[in-house]
Design a protein around this motif. Structure first.
Motif, short mmCIF file in Angstrom:
data_model
loop_
_atom_site.label_atom_id
_atom_site.label_comp_id
_atom_site.label_asym_id
_atom_site.label_seq_id
_atom_site.Cartn_x
_atom_site.Cartn_y
_atom_site.Cartn_z
N TRP A 1 0.81 -1.34 0.12
CA TRP A 1 0.07 -0.16 0.14
C TRP A 1 0.80 1.20 -0.04
O TRP A 1 0.77 2.19 -0.75
CB TRP A 1 -0.94 0.03 1.22
CG TRP A 1 -1.95 1.16 1.32
CD1 TRP A 1 -2.78 1.55 0.45
CD2 TRP A 1 -1.78 2.27 2.41
NE1 TRP A 1 -3.47 2.83 0.93
CE2 TRP A 1 -2.78 3.42 1.90
CE3 TRP A 1 -0.98 2.37 3.47
CZ2 TRP A 1 -2.93 4.31 2.70
CZ3 TRP A 1 -1.33 3.59 4.13
CH2 TRP A 1 -2.12 4.49 3.75
N THR B 1 -7.53 5.68 -6.16
CA THR B 1 -7.36 4.39 -6.29
C THR B 1 -6.34 4.00 -5.23
O THR B 1 -6.35 2.61 -4.66
CB THR B 1 -6.92 4.01 -7.72
OG1 THR B 1 -7.73 4.46 -8.58
CG2 THR B 1 -6.48 2.64 -7.83
N ALA C 1 -8.29 3.70 -1.93
CA ALA C 1 -9.10 2.46 -2.00
C ALA C 1 -8.20 1.13 -1.54
O ALA C 1 -8.53 0.30 -1.07
CB ALA C 1 -9.75 2.22 -3.43
N GLY C 2 -6.81 1.20 -2.14
CA GLY C 2 -5.81 0.13 -1.88
C GLY C 2 -5.80 0.02 -0.49
O GLY C 2 -5.51 -1.09 0.21
N THR D 1 -8.67 -1.55 1.22
CA THR D 1 -8.50 -2.90 1.12
C THR D 1 -7.45 -3.45 1.84
O THR D 1 -7.85 -4.58 2.54
CB THR D 1 -8.29 -3.11 -0.37
OG1 THR D 1 -9.32 -2.45 -1.37
CG2 THR D 1 -8.21 -4.64 -0.86
N VAL E 1 -8.79 -3.50 5.50
CA VAL E 1 -10.27 -4.36 5.78
C VAL E 1 -9.49 -6.01 5.62
O VAL E 1 -9.77 -6.82 6.47
CB VAL E 1 -10.90 -4.22 4.72
CG1 VAL E 1 -12.05 -5.38 4.54
CG2 VAL E 1 -11.86 -2.92 4.77
N THR E 2 -8.54 -6.26 4.87
CA THR E 2 -7.87 -7.62 4.64
C THR E 2 -7.19 -7.73 6.12
O THR E 2 -7.41 -8.81 6.70
CB THR E 2 -7.20 -7.65 3.68
OG1 THR E 2 -7.90 -7.35 2.46
CG2 THR E 2 -6.28 -9.05 3.57
#
Length: 118
Positions: free
Chosen positions: A18, A33, A36-37, A40, A43-44
């Motif tokens: 990231w 973008t 958003a990465g 992500t 959240v992961t």
């Protein structure tokens, strides 16, 4: 220790990926973008952390259904097992005669190659 190692082995690559993404290979351009990465990755990371903690709690409580569900949701039914490395200078010796002979031959060969005189 296995829990911490497995968490670090998952989270560090996510964070590094990231950071590299949002810095644009040091051009430091941030767009939606890249954000958003990061979301992500976050959240992961939370998903993984919660399931690993549930898996470890299930092992301690000996509650097999929870351990199995958490493991399957992580992609593998069993948690990773990390072996402790042998201390430097130790030699593993097999107890069956053929393997022992091979190990002994290897030790002698290494000693001769290194200039030992034993």
């Amino acid at each position: 220790m296995n829990l911490l190692a497995s968490i670090l082995r998952t989270l560090v690559p996510l964070v590094v990926g990231w950071v590299v993404t949002i810095t644009g290979a040091i051009g430091i351009e941030v767009d939606s973008t890249a954000v958003a990465g990061g979301v992500t990755a976050a959240v992961t990371a939370v998903y993984y952390l919660l399931l690993r903690l549930a898996e470890q709690a299930a092992e301690r409580l000996q509650w097999e259904p929870l351990r199995l569900v958490a493991g399957v949701l992580l992609g593998w039914a069993r948690p990773p097992q990390y072996k402790q490395p042998s201390p430097a200078g130790t030699v593993q010796v097999h107890l069956d005669a053929e393997a022992f002979g091979q190990d002994l031959h290897e030790i002698i060969r290494r000693n001769i190659r290194l200039g030992g005189s034993r």
